[in-house]
Design a protein around this motif. Structure first.
Motif, PDB file in Angstrom:
ATOM      1  N   LEU A   1       0.819  -1.209   0.000  1.00 23.62           N
ATOM      2  CA  LEU A   1       0.000   0.000   0.000  1.00 23.62           C
ATOM      3  C   LEU A   1       0.856   1.264   0.000  1.00 23.62           C
ATOM      4  N   VAL A   2       1.921   1.257   0.763  1.00 25.39           N
ATOM      5  CA  VAL A   2       2.829   2.404   0.790  1.00 25.39           C
ATOM      6  C   VAL A   2       3.464   2.616  -0.588  1.00 25.39           C
ATOM      7  N   SER A   3       3.833   1.538  -1.233  1.00 22.98           N
ATOM      8  CA  SER A   3       4.410   1.642  -2.582  1.00 22.98           C
ATOM      9  C   SER A   3       3.391   2.197  -3.564  1.00 22.98           C
ATOM     10  N   GLU A   4       2.143   1.774  -3.437  1.00 21.52           N
ATOM     11  CA  GLU A   4       1.100   2.278  -4.327  1.00 21.52           C
ATOM     12  C   GLU A   4       0.858   3.771  -4.099  1.00 21.52           C
ATOM     13  N   GLU A   5       0.879   4.200  -2.854  1.00 19.02           N
ATOM     14  CA  GLU A   5       0.700   5.630  -2.586  1.00 19.02           C
ATOM     15  C   GLU A   5       1.819   6.455  -3.231  1.00 19.02           C
ATOM     16  N   ALA A   6       3.044   5.976  -3.158  1.00 19.65           N
ATOM     17  CA  ALA A   6       4.161   6.684  -3.786  1.00 19.65           C
ATOM     18  C   ALA A   6       3.974   6.745  -5.300  1.00 19.65           C
ATOM     19  N   ARG A   7       3.495   5.642  -5.885  1.00 20.46           N
ATOM     20  CA  ARG A   7       3.257   5.619  -7.339  1.00 20.46           C
ATOM     21  C   ARG A   7       2.183   6.620  -7.721  1.00 20.46           C
ATOM     22  N   ARG A   8       1.094   6.658  -6.949  1.00 20.07           N
ATOM     23  CA  ARG A   8       0.004   7.594  -7.243  1.00 20.07           C
ATOM     24  C   ARG A   8       0.462   9.044  -7.130  1.00 20.07           C
ATOM     25  N   LEU A   9       1.250   9.319  -6.108  1.00 22.65           N
ATOM     26  CA  LEU A   9       1.733  10.689  -5.917  1.00 22.65           C
ATOM     27  C   LEU A   9       2.589  11.119  -7.095  1.00 22.65           C
ATOM     28  N   GLU A  10       3.456  10.226  -7.556  1.00 26.26           N
ATOM     29  CA  GLU A  10       4.297  10.535  -8.715  1.00 26.26           C
ATOM     30  C   GLU A  10       3.451  10.742  -9.967  1.00 26.26           C
ATOM     31  N   GLU A  11       2.333  10.003 -10.030  1.00 18.28           N
ATOM     32  CA  GLU A  11       1.422  10.127 -11.174  1.00 18.28           C
ATOM     33  C   GLU A  11       0.588  11.398 -11.105  1.00 18.28           C
ATOM     34  N   GLY A  12       0.538  12.017  -9.934  1.00 19.31           N
ATOM     35  CA  GLY A  12      -0.232  13.245  -9.770  1.00 19.31           C
ATOM     36  C   GLY A  12      -1.682  13.031  -9.388  1.00 19.31           C
ATOM     37  N   ARG A  13      -2.013  11.849  -8.878  1.00 24.45           N
ATOM     38  CA  ARG A  13      -3.399  11.573  -8.507  1.00 24.45           C
ATOM     39  C   ARG A  13      -3.773  12.310  -7.233  1.00 24.45           C
ATOM     40  N   THR A  14      -4.971  12.866  -7.210  1.00 26.48           N
ATOM     41  CA  THR A  14      -5.448  13.556  -6.015  1.00 26.48           C
ATOM     42  C   THR A  14      -5.806  12.575  -4.907  1.00 26.48           C
ATOM     43  N   ASP A  15      -6.047  11.306  -5.277  1.00 29.38           N
ATOM     44  CA  ASP A  15      -6.391  10.291  -4.274  1.00 29.38           C
ATOM     45  C   ASP A  15      -5.175   9.437  -3.923  1.00 29.38           C
ATOM     46  N   HIS A  16      -4.002  10.067  -3.880  1.00 28.04           N
ATOM     47  CA  HIS A  16      -2.784   9.282  -3.627  1.00 28.04           C
ATOM     48  C   HIS A  16      -2.723   8.774  -2.193  1.00 28.04           C
ATOM     49  N   GLN A  17      -3.389   9.442  -1.265  1.00 30.67           N
ATOM     50  CA  GLN A  17      -3.381   8.984   0.122  1.00 30.67           C
ATOM     51  C   GLN A  17      -4.595   8.083   0.349  1.00 30.67           C
ATOM     52  N   ILE A  18      -4.352   6.839   0.701  1.00 32.74           N
ATOM     53  CA  ILE A  18      -5.421   5.856   0.867  1.00 32.74           C
ATOM     54  C   ILE A  18      -5.899   5.861   2.317  1.00 32.74           C
ATOM     55  N   PRO A  19      -7.207   6.102   2.555  1.00 31.13           N
ATOM     56  CA  PRO A  19      -7.698   6.035   3.930  1.00 31.13           C
ATOM     57  C   PRO A  19      -7.651   4.612   4.461  1.00 31.13           C
ATOM     58  N   MET A  20      -7.177   4.485   5.683  1.00 32.35           N
ATOM     59  CA  MET A  20      -7.068   3.191   6.360  1.00 32.35           C
ATOM     60  C   MET A  20      -7.667   3.332   7.745  1.00 32.35           C
ATOM     61  N   ARG A  21      -8.292   2.261   8.215  1.00 32.42           N
ATOM     62  CA  ARG A  21      -8.664   2.261   9.634  1.00 32.42           C
ATOM     63  C   ARG A  21      -8.273   0.927  10.272  1.00 32.42           C
ATOM     64  N   PRO A  22      -7.898   0.956  11.553  1.00 33.88           N
ATOM     65  CA  PRO A  22      -7.664  -0.296  12.278  1.00 33.88           C
ATOM     66  C   PRO A  22      -9.020  -0.950  12.499  1.00 33.88           C
ATOM     67  N   ASP A  23      -9.252  -2.054  11.859  1.00 30.09           N
ATOM     68  CA  ASP A  23     -10.584  -2.649  11.890  1.00 30.09           C
ATOM     69  C   ASP A  23     -10.706  -3.594  13.077  1.00 30.09           C
ATOM     70  N   HIS A  24     -11.869  -3.533  13.701  1.00 30.58           N
ATOM     71  CA  HIS A  24     -12.169  -4.364  14.864  1.00 30.58           C
ATOM     72  C   HIS A  24     -11.071  -4.178  15.918  1.00 30.58           C
ATOM     73  N   GLY A  25     -10.890  -5.117  16.757  1.00 32.55           N
ATOM     74  CA  GLY A  25      -9.933  -4.987  17.844  1.00 32.55           C
ATOM     75  C   GLY A  25     -10.423  -5.775  19.035  1.00 32.55           C
ATOM     76  N   GLN A  26      -9.506  -6.226  19.828  1.00 30.28           N
ATOM     77  CA  GLN A  26      -9.871  -6.965  21.030  1.00 30.28           C
ATOM     78  C   GLN A  26     -10.152  -5.993  22.173  1.00 30.28           C
ATOM     79  N   GLU A  27     -11.109  -6.366  23.017  1.00 33.77           N
ATOM     80  CA  GLU A  27     -11.404  -5.563  24.194  1.00 33.77           C
ATOM     81  C   GLU A  27     -10.355  -5.885  25.256  1.00 33.77           C
ATOM     82  N   ILE A  28      -9.590  -4.868  25.638  1.00 33.38           N
ATOM     83  CA  ILE A  28      -8.545  -5.030  26.641  1.00 33.38           C
ATOM     84  C   ILE A  28      -8.656  -3.905  27.673  1.00 33.38           C
ATOM     85  N   LEU A  29      -8.059  -4.105  28.838  1.00 32.21           N
ATOM     86  CA  LEU A  29      -7.995  -3.084  29.874  1.00 32.21           C
ATOM     87  C   LEU A  29      -9.385  -2.481  30.127  1.00 32.21           C
ATOM     88  N   ASP A  30      -9.525  -1.156  30.031  1.00 30.88           N
ATOM     89  CA  ASP A  30     -10.795  -0.508  30.353  1.00 30.88           C
ATOM     90  C   ASP A  30     -11.898  -0.802  29.346  1.00 30.88           C
TER      91      ASP A  30
END
Length: 399
Positions: A332-361
């Protein structure tokens, strides 16, 4: 990547400010209270933007604009619902949204048999237990001819498991499996679920695939026109359930969808957890093959009990499980660099940490299952560390 965080609106027990403190740069949200198939009101879209801004962040991604069962089966109000989906894209674009996620799973969204399964160190995680699911299907839901969908060994094990189930376990299975979209008020009783399944009679895998292509053929040109990338989330879990076909479970499934509607605006929500529940899905390769069309990323990991399809699995920590997360992020990081070089406005890909274990509080907060505060903070920190390392000038993958 742009680090985002799913927020279910004012009902969410994890606030936007919590997300900002966890390191999120943007919010992923939706108007879950708007009925599926209806146009999202302009004032409600604006209200959600303001709610998010009040917490210090911005609304980056819509997850999801639901696709109605009418559209998936091409029955009832399906043409009106497509027109409403198109109009919602217009309104979201006018408000500044540029990424819209959706799924095409029939009847059920992501499906788990246990929403708070205890792990080896006492954390709580979501789990799909194949035997429990078969027991539900055959003995609790009592779907006609359900037993024919399972091998003999699994039928026998499901029968044994059901014969030993307490009433509380039976009730919990019905509630967990019949739950609707996360954050929504939807959900099915057993009778309602059986009725929904009946609406898919005659809809096989090939027909559902064609219905998806028909849908995309209508909405993709609108997405292109208004400057939105739409991105399909994979099936979760990635195999047929309750006699229903599933059509976005493998690399080949995505290749078919992208090839049939070959426009950049028609893309992929790469969910490493959904696709990772199948041992035959090579996630780093999939991330590389479809890199140009990946518009949104869910990073999470699952540990499978076996490498068979289907199988039992649970939501593991983000850097554990069966997916090589470092290799995926590198692609994904390599693809973002390629898009930026290409001049794409969507070169930054949104990511989220999906799900997750319930820990601590998290264990006492009572947040939406799969969406704890600290478990996701931990995951985001780990994933961000990998990305930061790969982008360091010593390694040269990033811009």
């Amino acid at each position: 990547m742009r680090h985002t965080w799913r927020w279910f609106g004012p009902i969410d027990k994890v606030s936007v400010q919590d997300a900002a403190q966890a390191g999120a740069e943007g919010i992923v949200s939706a108007l879950h209270h708007i009925a599926t198939g209806e146009v999202w009101p302009v004032d409600e879209i604006a209200k959600r933007h303001q709610e998010i801004k009040a917490g210090g962040l911005y609304w980056d991604v819509v997850e999801s604009v639901p696709v109605s069962e009418d559209i998936k089966t091409q029955t009832g109000d399906w043409k009106r619902h497509i027109a409403n989906w198109q109009e919602t894209l217009h309104r979201l674009s006018a408000s500044g949204i540029r990424t819209v996620c959706y799924n095409f799973m029939p009847v059920l969204d992501w499906t788990r048999t246990d929403l708070r399964w205890e792990t080896r160190h006492g954390a709580k995680a979501m789990r799909f237990d194949l035997t429990d699911f078969a027991a539900f299907d055959v003995h609790i839901l009592k779907r006609p001819d359900a037993a024919l969908d399972y091998p003999e060994w699994l039928r026998e094990e499901a029968h044994r498991r059901f014969s030993e189930m307490a009433d509380s376990k039976i009730a919990a299975l019905g509630k967990n499996i019949g739950a609707g979209l996360p954050g929504s008020a939807d959900g099915y009783t057993l009778d309602q679920l059986l009725e929904k399944l009946r609406t898919y009679q005659g809809v096989n895998r090939e027909r559902l695939q064609q219905n998806l292509i028909d849908f995309l053929s209508e909405v993709t040109p609108v997405a292109e026109q208004v400057g939105i990338n739409i991105c399909a989330h994979g099936d979760d879990p990635p195999w047929p359930l309750l006699g229903l076909p599933r059509i976005l479970s493998t690399e080949a499934d995505y290749a078919h969808m992208l090839g049939q509607v070959d426009a950049r605006a028609n893309g992929v929500t790469l969910c490493t957890g959904s696709l990772g529940a199948r041992a035959d899905n090579d996630l780093p390769f999939i991330a590389t093959r479809f890199a140009d069309r990946i518009h949104f990323v869910h990073l999470r990991n699952v540990t499978r009990d076996t490498d068979t399809v289907p199988c039992s699995f649970f939501e593991d920590e983000h850097l554990e499980g069966g997916t090589d997360m470092v290799a995926v992020i590198a692609a994904l990081v390599s693809e973002e660099a390629r898009r930026l070089e290409e001049g794409r406005t969507d070169h930054q890909i949104p990511m989220r940490p999906d799900h997750g274990q319930e820990i601590l509080d998290d264990l006492t907060r009572g947040a939406q299952p799969g969406y704890p505060a600290i478990g996701r903070l931990k995951g985001l920190a780990e994933l961000r560390g990998i990305e930061r390392t790969l982008k360091h000038q010593r390694y040269g993958l990033g811009a």
